[in-house]
Design an enzyme around this catalytic site. Structure first.
Site, PDB file in Angstrom:
ATOM      1  N   ASN A  62      42.405  40.103  35.369  1.00  0.00           N
ATOM      2  CA  ASN A  62      43.614  40.926  35.443  1.00  0.00           C
ATOM      3  C   ASN A  62      43.951  41.708  34.179  1.00  0.00           C
ATOM      4  OD1 ASN A  62      44.120  40.404  38.080  1.00  0.00           O
ATOM      5  ND2 ASN A  62      45.738  38.909  37.743  1.00  0.00           N
ATOM      6  N   GLU A 122      40.504  46.876  40.413  1.00  0.00           N
ATOM      7  CA  GLU A 122      41.460  46.541  41.478  1.00  0.00           C
ATOM      8  C   GLU A 122      42.673  47.460  41.310  1.00  0.00           C
ATOM      9  OE1 GLU A 122      42.513  42.243  42.370  1.00  0.00           O
ATOM     10  OE2 GLU A 122      44.398  42.915  41.503  1.00  0.00           O
ATOM     11  N   TRP A 215      51.047  27.501  44.094  1.00  0.00           N
ATOM     12  CA  TRP A 215      50.163  28.577  43.644  1.00  0.00           C
ATOM     13  C   TRP A 215      49.457  28.146  42.368  1.00  0.00           C
ATOM     14  CZ3 TRP A 215      50.956  31.578  39.043  1.00  0.00           C
ATOM     15  CH2 TRP A 215      49.928  32.516  38.819  1.00  0.00           C
ATOM     16  N   ARG A 246      53.777  35.447  47.396  1.00  0.00           N
ATOM     17  CA  ARG A 246      52.473  34.964  47.854  1.00  0.00           C
ATOM     18  C   ARG A 246      52.401  34.868  49.376  1.00  0.00           C
ATOM     19  NH1 ARG A 246      50.877  36.607  43.864  1.00  0.00           N
ATOM     20  NH2 ARG A 246      49.923  35.575  42.093  1.00  0.00           N
ATOM     21  N   ASP A 351      38.314  37.457  48.738  1.00  0.00           N
ATOM     22  CA  ASP A 351      39.432  37.439  47.781  1.00  0.00           C
ATOM     23  C   ASP A 351      40.041  36.036  47.724  1.00  0.00           C
ATOM     24  OD1 ASP A 351      41.433  38.490  46.046  1.00  0.00           O
ATOM     25  OD2 ASP A 351      42.802  38.630  47.759  1.00  0.00           O
ATOM     26  N   HIS A 388      51.064  34.859  32.621  1.00  0.00           N
ATOM     27  CA  HIS A 388      51.135  35.806  33.756  1.00  0.00           C
ATOM     28  C   HIS A 388      52.399  36.647  33.570  1.00  0.00           C
ATOM     29  CE1 HIS A 388      50.814  37.296  37.872  1.00  0.00           C
ATOM     30  NE2 HIS A 388      49.681  36.642  38.057  1.00  0.00           N
ATOM     31  N   SER A 439      43.710  35.507  32.707  1.00  0.00           N
ATOM     32  CA  SER A 439      42.554  34.689  32.294  1.00  0.00           C
ATOM     33  C   SER A 439      41.862  35.284  31.069  1.00  0.00           C
ATOM     34  CB  SER A 439      41.565  34.569  33.451  1.00  0.00           C
ATOM     35  OG  SER A 439      41.090  35.843  33.850  1.00  0.00           O
TER      36      SER A 439
HETATM   37  O1  SFD Z   1      45.914  37.279  40.421  1.00  0.00           O
HETATM   38  C1  SFD Z   1      45.429  18.916  29.284  1.00  0.00           C
HETATM   39  N1  SFD Z   1      45.435  33.769  37.112  1.00  0.00           N
HETATM   40  C2  SFD Z   1      44.724  34.966  37.126  1.00  0.00           C
HETATM   41  N2  SFD Z   1      44.205  35.565  36.038  1.00  0.00           N
HETATM   42  C3  SFD Z   1      43.326  36.599  36.145  1.00  0.00           C
HETATM   43  O2  SFD Z   1      42.840  37.133  35.133  1.00  0.00           O
HETATM   44  N3  SFD Z   1      42.951  37.074  37.384  1.00  0.00           N
HETATM   45  C4  SFD Z   1      43.446  36.553  38.557  1.00  0.00           C
HETATM   46  O3  SFD Z   1      43.058  36.934  39.651  1.00  0.00           O
HETATM   47  C5  SFD Z   1      44.477  35.542  38.407  1.00  0.00           C
HETATM   48  N4  SFD Z   1      45.167  35.025  39.540  1.00  0.00           N
HETATM   49  C6  SFD Z   1      45.350  33.643  39.548  1.00  0.00           C
HETATM   50  C7  SFD Z   1      45.576  33.003  38.300  1.00  0.00           C
HETATM   51  C8  SFD Z   1      45.862  31.631  38.322  1.00  0.00           C
HETATM   52  C9  SFD Z   1      45.865  30.939  39.547  1.00  0.00           C
HETATM   53  C10 SFD Z   1      46.184  29.483  39.556  1.00  0.00           C
HETATM   54  C11 SFD Z   1      45.577  31.604  40.763  1.00  0.00           C
HETATM   55  C12 SFD Z   1      45.310  32.949  40.750  1.00  0.00           C
HETATM   56  C13 SFD Z   1      45.562  30.865  42.060  1.00  0.00           C
HETATM   57  C14 SFD Z   1      46.043  33.334  35.831  1.00  0.00           C
HETATM   58  C15 SFD Z   1      45.084  32.598  34.886  1.00  0.00           C
HETATM   59  O4  SFD Z   1      44.391  31.613  35.573  1.00  0.00           O
HETATM   60  C16 SFD Z   1      45.879  31.994  33.717  1.00  0.00           C
HETATM   61  O5  SFD Z   1      46.563  33.049  33.097  1.00  0.00           O
HETATM   62  C17 SFD Z   1      45.001  31.285  32.662  1.00  0.00           C
HETATM   63  O6  SFD Z   1      44.170  30.332  33.264  1.00  0.00           O
HETATM   64  C18 SFD Z   1      45.868  30.595  31.606  1.00  0.00           C
HETATM   65  O7  SFD Z   1      45.017  29.965  30.668  1.00  0.00           O
HETATM   66  P1  SFD Z   1      45.441  28.639  29.826  1.00  0.00           P
HETATM   67  O8  SFD Z   1      44.268  28.298  29.000  1.00  0.00           O
HETATM   68  O9  SFD Z   1      46.746  28.851  29.197  1.00  0.00           O
HETATM   69  O10 SFD Z   1      45.677  27.500  30.952  1.00  0.00           O
HETATM   70  P2  SFD Z   1      44.561  26.778  31.884  1.00  0.00           P
HETATM   71  O11 SFD Z   1      43.400  27.666  32.117  1.00  0.00           O
HETATM   72  O12 SFD Z   1      45.282  26.318  33.106  1.00  0.00           O
HETATM   73  O13 SFD Z   1      44.055  25.505  31.026  1.00  0.00           O
HETATM   74  C19 SFD Z   1      44.856  24.383  30.756  1.00  0.00           C
HETATM   75  C20 SFD Z   1      43.952  23.272  30.218  1.00  0.00           C
HETATM   76  O14 SFD Z   1      44.729  22.214  29.674  1.00  0.00           O
HETATM   77  C21 SFD Z   1      44.302  20.955  30.186  1.00  0.00           C
HETATM   78  N5  SFD Z   1      45.444  20.034  30.067  1.00  0.00           N
HETATM   79  N6  SFD Z   1      44.440  18.363  28.557  1.00  0.00           N
HETATM   80  C22 SFD Z   1      44.726  17.213  27.875  1.00  0.00           C
HETATM   81  N7  SFD Z   1      45.970  16.626  27.895  1.00  0.00           N
HETATM   82  C23 SFD Z   1      46.986  17.165  28.630  1.00  0.00           C
HETATM   83  N8  SFD Z   1      48.197  16.569  28.632  1.00  0.00           N
HETATM   84  C24 SFD Z   1      46.725  18.354  29.370  1.00  0.00           C
HETATM   85  N9  SFD Z   1      47.482  19.145  30.213  1.00  0.00           N
HETATM   86  C25 SFD Z   1      46.693  20.160  30.616  1.00  0.00           C
HETATM   87  C26 SFD Z   1      43.837  21.311  31.600  1.00  0.00           C
HETATM   88  O15 SFD Z   1      43.011  20.336  32.185  1.00  0.00           O
HETATM   89  C27 SFD Z   1      43.087  22.623  31.302  1.00  0.00           C
HETATM   90  O16 SFD Z   1      41.820  22.361  30.746  1.00  0.00           O
HETATM   91  S1  SFD Z   1      46.397  35.980  40.225  1.00  0.00           S
HETATM   92  O17 SFD Z   1      46.818  35.351  41.423  1.00  0.00           O
HETATM   93  O18 SFD Z   1      47.428  35.932  39.259  1.00  0.00           O
HETATM   94  P1  AMP Z   2      48.946  38.837  41.737  1.00  0.00           P
HETATM   95  O1  AMP Z   2      47.841  38.670  42.721  1.00  0.00           O
HETATM   96  O2  AMP Z   2      50.279  39.061  42.401  1.00  0.00           O
HETATM   97  O3  AMP Z   2      48.979  37.780  40.705  1.00  0.00           O
HETATM   98  O4  AMP Z   2      48.655  40.187  40.954  1.00  0.00           O
HETATM   99  C1  AMP Z   2      47.469  40.449  40.272  1.00  0.00           C
HETATM  100  C2  AMP Z   2      47.711  41.648  39.396  1.00  0.00           C
HETATM  101  O5  AMP Z   2      48.143  42.751  40.168  1.00  0.00           O
HETATM  102  C3  AMP Z   2      48.786  41.444  38.348  1.00  0.00           C
HETATM  103  O6  AMP Z   2      48.410  42.203  37.222  1.00  0.00           O
HETATM  104  C4  AMP Z   2      50.022  42.004  39.000  1.00  0.00           C
HETATM  105  O7  AMP Z   2      50.987  42.411  38.070  1.00  0.00           O
HETATM  106  C5  AMP Z   2      49.455  43.187  39.775  1.00  0.00           C
HETATM  107  N1  AMP Z   2      50.205  43.511  41.007  1.00  0.00           N
HETATM  108  C6  AMP Z   2      50.342  42.746  42.112  1.00  0.00           C
HETATM  109  N2  AMP Z   2      51.063  43.367  43.052  1.00  0.00           N
HETATM  110  C7  AMP Z   2      51.417  44.564  42.544  1.00  0.00           C
HETATM  111  C8  AMP Z   2      52.183  45.672  43.021  1.00  0.00           C
HETATM  112  N3  AMP Z   2      52.731  45.672  44.227  1.00  0.00           N
HETATM  113  N4  AMP Z   2      52.329  46.724  42.186  1.00  0.00           N
HETATM  114  C9  AMP Z   2      51.796  46.731  40.951  1.00  0.00           C
HETATM  115  N5  AMP Z   2      51.053  45.723  40.452  1.00  0.00           N
HETATM  116  C10 AMP Z   2      50.866  44.649  41.229  1.00  0.00           C
END
Ligand code: SFD
Ligand code: AMP
Length: 649
Positions: A62, A122, A215, A246, A351, A388, A439
């Protein structure tokens, strides 16, 4: 008393949580540590190959800048967060993120390419990937860099340790194995906490047979926030949750549908609520200047959806069928049209199969054909996820070279991404006001933080030391829930049970509380009083104060948690971590007397934006663990760039 062995590990840099940020930290730290003859140790509560938010994979990266400038990205992020972000942190990631994405490709992550070999976007910032194995690929690079012998998996970190001579200096961490009777004590010079955000603080919409589905990953339980807060680090924007819109029940993301497939969403009566909001006299003008520039901020997209739902014009429908048909219609003939339709249909399924398999399973089990009809979407429960479209996390030092004369004294104290505690760094969901990194940006921020943390180790070569008495006390605290169970399990409605899934959890015992019961109580408090979905995301001074009273009582009961086994012991500590962020969040919400993020939460007693008093301040807090007291205050926002001039707002 069950026997626990103590394992002591001494290292230079300790990385807690090798998710996306932590994996980036491993790669970068290994490079700099080698040059300086330093050691790195990594600890994960799970197995690094599939831990954290990216466990199921993702279908997009993203944050990718391409040819855009950091100022372009900043203008997008600041707008999306209704004017509030740390410019220095956002631009810092932006200028380095392309390199991280190219590293992913080098590790073997398949990015979509068009006929000319260009990445398939995207949206403006997002790239499509075949990302089912995204985490496994990135984790492998991290593990290889630090060396497998330096990785401790299935060790849950409970608390950070502070130097016995300097309460503001981190010197280690303590935790336990979730598989064996072992307590781990890590000693370090610097520590990077990247343990993700928090889920299941608020009541999830999922109930009954779907209970627990959310989520964000259910195993991210607020540890980043708990560990940094209880170490005394200043926290910021803990009031800013993220509520993703969602697909109903499966929580399938919408980004690919809105941006790649160009789907539209309507209310039940067919109103395109986003177009309506933007039109002359529409709702978005009430939230100017943020509501009047595209893309519509994430919270305002939710707000428009909620307005329709709560006025009785729900459910909200996303028209997947129309989007697919429209994309295919440019095909030159019937045969090409059918081929295109098939391709789009499989991309639609991929997706979800790449990142939210449960949504694909739900579609299949409910006979949903996205090419034949619309699906319901809904706003989910609130999550804490600074990476996010939320902003909660620690207040950290930024990069020196991006500061202005005014910002430098507030935003820079020596090491990039160091918290206000010496030697304690954070990244990803752990950092406040550095949103929209996702990510790729989290991985990048992990690299930035790790490089600075190694520099800290080089410049502070002495090994700090924890107070042995405090370690002994923590060891006892860690296992107390097991002892509660051992002592009192006979006095119960269920009798003695050793295996956690053997019997239902509705155990009534006057001497203890099970972790699931504690979580249910927390969820109820937060949902009803702190603006969960059950109260249509509304709260007020009165409800927030009631919540604080209820949280106080819950905290008392947390000292009576009971665990039947190590798995439940982890569940107990997860809830202790969750309650901490719940209280911080409630106090921040109470402090900010306005509604800045409609669609994330509404202060019904202050239902509007208050630009005069709140547009230029972050809400920050410091927690004093000994007194169990929060101090909440503001910090100024310094704009490094006049975005209004740049984007003509
Ligand atoms: O679109 C301990 N995210 C998306 N990012 C993207 O770039 N593209 C996408 O398509 C993304 N989408 C999405 C995303 C997340 C999810 C759940 C879905 C869809 C369904 C967001 C990214 O995933 C997110 O921004 C990053 O992963 C954040 O990274 P970070 O490193 O802050 O968190 P992490 O990856 O969850 O890692 C956490 C780690 O900590 C460990 N942990 N270890 C020891 N002791 C403890 N007490 C602990 N607590 C946690 C975990 O095991 C893990 O290793 S979209 O839908 O948004
Ligand atoms: P999401 O799947 O909702 O987590 O969105 C993935 C990426 O697309 C993020 O960067 C969001 O900010 C962006 N996004 C999702 N929906 C929209 C929308 N309707 N308009 C603009 N950006 C969006």
């Amino acid at each position: 008393m069950r026997d626990f062995e103590t394992v002591e590990v001494t290292t230079d840099l300790l990385i807690i949580g090798p998710g996306m940020a932590g994996s980036g930290a491993c790669v970068e730290a290994a490079h700099w540590a080698k040059q300086n003859n330093l050691t790195i140790t990594v600890v994960d509560k799970a197995a690094m190959e599939r831990s954290g938010a990216v466990a199921m994979g993702l279908s997009a990266i993203n944050q990718y800048q391409g040819e855009n400038t950091p100022v372009d990205y900043l203008s997008y992020v600041r707008q999306d967060l209704m004017g509030l972000c740390r410019d220095d942190l956002v631009m810092d990631i932006s200028r380095h993120v392309n390199g991280s994405v190219h590293m992913f490709e080098g590790y073997g992550l398949p990015l979509w390419k068009d006929d000319q070999g260009n990445y398939v976007h995207e949206g403006r910032w997002q790239l499509m990937i075949n990302g089912e194995s995204y985490k496994a690929i990135v984790a492998e690079a991290g593990k290889t860099a630090v060396g497998i012998d330096n990785l401790y998996e299935r060790v849950f970190i409970v608390k950070l340790l502070l130097d016995k001579n300097d309460k503001n200096r981190v010197c280690g961490a303590i935790g336990f194995s979730v598989r064996e009777n072992k307590i781990y004590v890590f000693h370090c010079k610097a520590c990077l906490v990247s343990a993700g955000g928090a889920v299941h603080v608020f009541r999830p919409r999922s109930t009954g047979e779907g209970l627990g589905r959310a989520w964000y990953p259910p195993w991210n339980a607020g540890s980043s926030s708990y560990l940094t807060t209880t170490a005394g680090a200043e926290m910021s924007s803990q009031e800013v949750v993220f509520i993703p819109g969602r697909y109903k029940d499966g929580y399938g993301p919408v980004g690919a549908w809105f941006l790649l497939f160009k789907a539209t969403a309507t209310s039940a009566s067919g109103v395109n609520y986003m177009a309506e909001g933007l039109s002359e006299g529409g709702e978005l003008h009430n939230w100017a200047p943020y509501g009047e520039v595209k893309p519509i901020p994430t919270c305002l997209r939710n707000h428009l959806m909620m307005q329709k739902m709560y006025s009785g014009d729900g459910p909200i429908l996303i028209h997947t069928d129309k989007a697919i048909a429209k994309l295919a219609e440019s095909a030159p003939n019937e045969k090409a049209y059918k081929k295109e339709l098939k391709k789009l249909e499989s991309e639609a399924w991929e997706d979800f199969l790449d990142m939210t398999i449960s949504q694909a399973v739900l579609w299949a089990s409910k006979d949903v054909f996205p090419e034949e009809g619309p699906s319901e979407i809904m706003p989910s429960e609130p999550y804490f996820i600074g990476s996010h479209s939320g902003a909660s996390g620690a207040w950290t030092s930024g990069p020196e070279d991006l500061q202005t004369a005014e910002s430098k004294s507030e935003y820079f104290w020596g090491y990039n991404r160091m918290t206000t505690v010496k030697g304690l760094f954070t990244a990803g969901d752990g950092v406040g006001n550095s949103s929209h990194k996702f990510s790729s940006g989290s991985f990048t921020e992990g690299r930035i933080a790790a490089k600075a943390a190694v520099k800290f180790c080089v410049e502070n070569p002495e090994m700090p030391e924890a107070d042995p008495g405090k370690i002994d006390k923590l060891k006892q605290d860690i296992v107390t829930p097991l002892e509660h169970y051992d002592q009192h399990h006979a006095y119960t409605t269920l009798g003695a049970v050793k295996k956690c899934y053997e019997l239902p959890v509705e155990e009534v015992n006057p001497n203890y509380i099970t972790p699931k019961m504690a979580m249910f109580r927390l969820n109820k408090i937060m949902d009803e009083y702190v603006a969960g979905w059950g109260n249509q995301y509304n709260c007020s001074e009165m409800t927030l104060n009631i919540a604080l009273q209820e949280l106080k009582r819950l905290k008392e009961d947390l000292s009576k948690l009971a665990a039947r086994n190590l798995h439940e012991l982890m569940r107990c500590w997860e809830n202790i971590h969750r309650v901490q962020i719940a209280e911080a969040h409630t106090r921040h919400k109470l402090f900010r007397e306005e509604t800045r993020w409609p669609g994330y939460y509404y202060r019904t007693d202050f239902p509007k934006l208050d630009e005069k008093n709140w547009a230029d301040v972050f809400v920050n807090s410091v927690y004093d663990e000994e007194k169990d007291e929060f101090q909440v205050f503001t910090r100024p926002k310094h704009s490094l760039v006049n975005i209004r001039e740049v984007v003509g707002m």
